[in-house]
Write an enzyme that holds these catalytic residues in place. Sequence first.
Site, mmCIF file in Angstrom:
data_model
loop_
_atom_site.group_PDB
_atom_site.id
_atom_site.type_symbol
_atom_site.label_atom_id
_atom_site.label_comp_id
_atom_site.label_asym_id
_atom_site.label_seq_id
_atom_site.Cartn_x
_atom_site.Cartn_y
_atom_site.Cartn_z
ATOM 1 N N ALA A 65 0.889 -1.144 0.146
ATOM 2 C CA ALA A 65 0.330 -0.048 0.067
ATOM 3 C C ALA A 65 0.908 1.110 0.020
ATOM 4 C CB ALA A 65 -0.843 -0.113 1.197
ATOM 5 N N GLY A 108 0.507 -4.797 1.057
ATOM 6 C CA GLY A 108 -0.672 -4.899 0.141
ATOM 7 C C GLY A 108 -0.434 -5.621 -1.042
ATOM 8 N N GLU A 111 -0.879 -8.996 -0.460
ATOM 9 C CA GLU A 111 -2.401 -9.264 -0.240
ATOM 10 C C GLU A 111 -2.967 -9.347 -1.300
ATOM 11 O OE1 GLU A 111 -2.101 -6.095 2.915
ATOM 12 O OE2 GLU A 111 -2.649 -7.427 4.484
ATOM 13 N N GLU A 131 5.005 -4.902 7.223
ATOM 14 C CA GLU A 131 4.418 -3.917 7.747
ATOM 15 C C GLU A 131 4.666 -3.729 9.128
ATOM 16 O OE1 GLU A 131 2.864 -6.250 6.140
ATOM 17 O OE2 GLU A 131 1.109 -5.410 4.768
HETATM 18 C C1 HXC Z 1 5.100 4.317 -1.445
HETATM 19 C C2 HXC Z 1 6.822 3.566 -2.309
HETATM 20 C C3 HXC Z 1 6.686 2.173 -1.671
HETATM 21 C C4 HXC Z 1 5.458 2.146 -0.757
HETATM 22 C C5 HXC Z 1 8.274 1.861 -2.882
HETATM 23 N N1 HXC Z 1 7.927 3.405 -2.921
HETATM 24 N N2 HXC Z 1 7.544 1.219 -1.786
HETATM 25 N N3 HXC Z 1 6.338 4.541 -1.934
HETATM 26 N N4 HXC Z 1 4.549 3.184 -0.828
HETATM 27 N N5 HXC Z 1 4.932 0.867 -0.297
HETATM 28 C C6 HXC Z 1 8.770 4.245 -3.684
HETATM 29 C C7 HXC Z 1 10.074 4.684 -2.787
HETATM 30 O O1 HXC Z 1 9.609 5.593 -1.822
HETATM 31 C C8 HXC Z 1 10.859 5.259 -4.045
HETATM 32 O O2 HXC Z 1 10.190 6.399 -4.259
HETATM 33 C C9 HXC Z 1 10.498 4.366 -5.155
HETATM 34 O O3 HXC Z 1 9.382 3.560 -4.875
HETATM 35 C C10 HXC Z 1 11.480 3.258 -5.439
HETATM 36 O O4 HXC Z 1 11.741 2.769 -4.075
HETATM 37 P P1 HXC Z 1 13.252 2.422 -3.509
HETATM 38 O O5 HXC Z 1 12.857 2.173 -2.084
HETATM 39 O O6 HXC Z 1 14.048 3.452 -3.945
HETATM 40 O O7 HXC Z 1 13.784 0.958 -4.251
HETATM 41 P P2 HXC Z 1 14.625 -0.120 -3.838
HETATM 42 O O8 HXC Z 1 15.891 0.339 -2.956
HETATM 43 O O9 HXC Z 1 15.005 -1.088 -5.035
HETATM 44 O O10 HXC Z 1 13.744 -0.892 -2.543
HETATM 45 C C11 HXC Z 1 12.699 -1.625 -2.774
HETATM 46 C C12 HXC Z 1 11.906 -2.138 -1.770
HETATM 47 C C13 HXC Z 1 11.575 -0.738 -0.930
HETATM 48 C C14 HXC Z 1 12.513 -2.905 -0.632
HETATM 49 C C15 HXC Z 1 10.675 -2.566 -2.097
HETATM 50 O O11 HXC Z 1 11.041 0.149 -1.750
HETATM 51 C C16 HXC Z 1 10.588 -1.089 0.160
HETATM 52 O O12 HXC Z 1 10.963 -1.498 1.278
HETATM 53 N N6 HXC Z 1 9.218 -0.620 -0.031
HETATM 54 C C17 HXC Z 1 8.197 -0.506 0.959
HETATM 55 C C18 HXC Z 1 7.890 -1.895 1.150
HETATM 56 C C19 HXC Z 1 6.748 -1.802 2.408
HETATM 57 O O13 HXC Z 1 7.107 -1.647 3.577
HETATM 58 N N7 HXC Z 1 5.501 -2.292 2.045
HETATM 59 C C20 HXC Z 1 4.481 -2.441 3.033
HETATM 60 C C21 HXC Z 1 3.759 -1.256 2.880
HETATM 61 S S1 HXC Z 1 2.323 -1.061 3.900
HETATM 62 P P3 HXC Z 1 11.092 7.770 -4.537
HETATM 63 O O14 HXC Z 1 10.322 8.849 -4.467
HETATM 64 O O15 HXC Z 1 12.078 8.013 -3.114
HETATM 65 O O16 HXC Z 1 12.253 7.414 -5.767
HETATM 66 C C22 HXC Z 1 0.970 -2.069 3.437
HETATM 67 C C23 HXC Z 1 -0.165 -2.248 4.338
HETATM 68 C C24 HXC Z 1 -1.231 -2.796 3.505
HETATM 69 O O17 HXC Z 1 1.058 -2.361 2.422
HETATM 70 C C25 HXC Z 1 -2.617 -2.463 4.176
HETATM 71 C C26 HXC Z 1 -3.851 -2.746 3.101
HETATM 72 C C27 HXC Z 1 -4.373 -1.415 2.882
#
Ligand code: HXC
Length: 257
Positions: A65, A108, A111, A131
């Site tokens: 998400a 998400g 999911e 998360e």
């Molecule tokens: C918003 C995101 C994002 C996310 C990545 N980006 N994941 N933006 N929400 N979930 C953005 C980054 O900010 C970055 O933007 C660009 O995408 C590239 O990501 P990087 O981190 O630079 O890439 P990389 O180094 O290759 O790392 C990849 C990654 C990392 C390991 C997947 O991006 C990451 O850990 N993402 C978050 C994963 C996460 O925590 N997901 C769960 C979210 S909570 P910029 O602008 O900086 O270039 C969730 C709750 C669900 O899902 C509930 C249901 C409603």
Amino acid sequence: MAYETILVEVKGKVGVITLNRPQALNALNGQLIGEVNAAMDGFEKDPAIGCMVVTGSEKAFAAGADIKEMQSRTFPETYLDDKFEPWERIGQRRKPIIAAVAGFALGGGCELAMMCDFIIAADNAKFGQPEINLGVIPGAGGTQRLTHAIGKAKAMDLCLTGRLMDVNEAERAGLVARIVPLADLMAETMKAADAIAAKSLPSVLMAKESINRAFEVTLAEGLRFERRVFSSLFATQDQKEGMAAFTEKRKPDFKNG
Ligand code: HXC
């Protein structure tokens, strides 16, 4: 409808939705989930569509998400605006949906893949529910569907540590139906989707509904449900056609009736 966060195509009898926010690794914001639902509404209503596919990019199915969209939300906003209703609708679709997953399927994103009926994964796919690293927990089925799919031990491991699982572990654990080389992901997924779309749609919908029943009811209830559904298919022309085609050693020509 003009979509901004997804690409939508019809290929034969298959509706394909490609998540398309590459700058954010397909992070799932409200607009994207709304557009996925709008596209699915269209495919569900279209009698020419027999199967759907959801996919992302080679680097990310979806990295979760959209954290930037969620960051400043308060409890009442999160609770009261029923943010999850559109997510739930994806999991309640009647037509079959295959998730074609390459790269990250996190939070998400994992999911969403689990809301689909099965996952075909590229050899670079990575799954996780990270998360916990953000001070929250999965909110769109991660603690439930993941536990059903891979059992308590691995679901606890993934949700509590936030670690990622590679595709081989995901297949061993039962999350993934098939692993294919990245270059073949869409071709192999389309082969499976075309095969499903060529079957009799009533039998496909009922098979999906019956399997999903297994997660809701006791074994005895599920078996009773399956038997009723099986019997009801003998009211279709497609059952006559399917069995006639077998005895006549030809391919069936299903008319979805
Ligand atoms: C918003 C995101 C994002 C996310 C990545 N980006 N994941 N933006 N929400 N979930 C953005 C980054 O900010 C970055 O933007 C660009 O995408 C590239 O990501 P990087 O981190 O630079 O890439 P990389 O180094 O290759 O790392 C990849 C990654 C990392 C390991 C997947 O991006 C990451 O850990 N993402 C978050 C994963 C996460 O925590 N997901 C769960 C979210 S909570 P910029 O602008 O900086 O270039 C969730 C709750 C669900 O899902 C509930 C249901 C409603």
